[in-house]
Design a protein around this motif. Sequence first.
Motif, PDB file in Angstrom:
ATOM      1  N   LEU A  68       0.826  -1.203   0.000  1.00  0.00           N
ATOM      2  CA  LEU A  68       0.000   0.000   0.000  1.00  0.00           C
ATOM      3  C   LEU A  68       0.863   1.256   0.000  1.00  0.00           C
ATOM      4  O   LEU A  68       0.566   2.224  -0.696  1.00  0.00           O
ATOM      5  N   LYS A  69       1.951   1.246   0.764  1.00  0.00           N
ATOM      6  CA  LYS A  69       2.858   2.391   0.804  1.00  0.00           C
ATOM      7  C   LYS A  69       3.472   2.631  -0.568  1.00  0.00           C
ATOM      8  O   LYS A  69       3.565   3.762  -1.032  1.00  0.00           O
ATOM      9  N   GLU A  70       3.893   1.558  -1.227  1.00  0.00           N
ATOM     10  CA  GLU A  70       4.483   1.673  -2.561  1.00  0.00           C
ATOM     11  C   GLU A  70       3.451   2.206  -3.556  1.00  0.00           C
ATOM     12  O   GLU A  70       3.773   3.010  -4.416  1.00  0.00           O
ATOM     13  N   LYS A  71       2.233   1.747  -3.416  1.00  0.00           N
ATOM     14  CA  LYS A  71       1.180   2.170  -4.330  1.00  0.00           C
ATOM     15  C   LYS A  71       0.897   3.666  -4.155  1.00  0.00           C
ATOM     16  O   LYS A  71       0.658   4.375  -5.121  1.00  0.00           O
ATOM     17  N   LYS A  72       0.936   4.146  -2.918  1.00  0.00           N
ATOM     18  CA  LYS A  72       0.690   5.557  -2.645  1.00  0.00           C
ATOM     19  C   LYS A  72       1.825   6.423  -3.172  1.00  0.00           C
ATOM     20  O   LYS A  72       1.605   7.560  -3.574  1.00  0.00           O
ATOM     21  N   LYS A  73       3.042   5.914  -3.176  1.00  0.00           N
ATOM     22  CA  LYS A  73       4.199   6.666  -3.655  1.00  0.00           C
ATOM     23  C   LYS A  73       4.160   6.860  -5.168  1.00  0.00           C
ATOM     24  O   LYS A  73       4.649   7.853  -5.682  1.00  0.00           O
ATOM     25  N   ALA A  74       3.597   5.906  -5.872  1.00  0.00           N
ATOM     26  CA  ALA A  74       3.557   5.964  -7.339  1.00  0.00           C
ATOM     27  C   ALA A  74       2.711   7.147  -7.783  1.00  0.00           C
ATOM     28  O   ALA A  74       1.633   7.382  -7.248  1.00  0.00           O
ATOM     29  N   PRO A  75       3.203   7.917  -8.748  1.00  0.00           N
ATOM     30  CA  PRO A  75       2.425   9.070  -9.229  1.00  0.00           C
ATOM     31  C   PRO A  75       1.148   8.605  -9.921  1.00  0.00           C
ATOM     32  O   PRO A  75       1.147   7.625 -10.669  1.00  0.00           O
ATOM     33  N   LYS A  76       0.075   9.316  -9.624  1.00  0.00           N
ATOM     34  CA  LYS A  76      -1.203   8.961 -10.228  1.00  0.00           C
ATOM     35  C   LYS A  76      -1.360   9.687 -11.555  1.00  0.00           C
ATOM     36  O   LYS A  76      -1.020  10.856 -11.675  1.00  0.00           O
ATOM     37  N   LYS A  77      -1.870   8.990 -12.526  1.00  0.00           N
ATOM     38  CA  LYS A  77      -2.123   9.598 -13.831  1.00  0.00           C
ATOM     39  C   LYS A  77      -3.551  10.124 -13.826  1.00  0.00           C
ATOM     40  O   LYS A  77      -4.487   9.411 -13.488  1.00  0.00           O
ATOM     41  N   ARG A  78      -3.682  11.385 -14.188  1.00  0.00           N
ATOM     42  CA  ARG A  78      -5.013  11.982 -14.239  1.00  0.00           C
ATOM     43  C   ARG A  78      -5.405  12.189 -15.701  1.00  0.00           C
ATOM     44  O   ARG A  78      -4.586  12.591 -16.510  1.00  0.00           O
TER      45      ARG A  78
END
Length: 53
Positions: A37-47
């Motif tokens: 979950l921490k790794e997933k939150k660190k990944a930049p989100k594409k909008r």
Amino acid sequence: MKKEENPSSEFNKFKEFVRKVVSVPKSEIDSIKEEELKEKKKAPKKRPAKSKT
């Protein structure tokens, strides 16, 4: 020609595999999930791009 293994031998192998999988402590599984979950939150989100109408 190699003789096929009897069904009880195959079952014993399966049973041993299941024992190994089930023997993983829940705390270890939880810590792995937390890290993911921490790794997933660190990944930049594409909008998606906003369209001007």
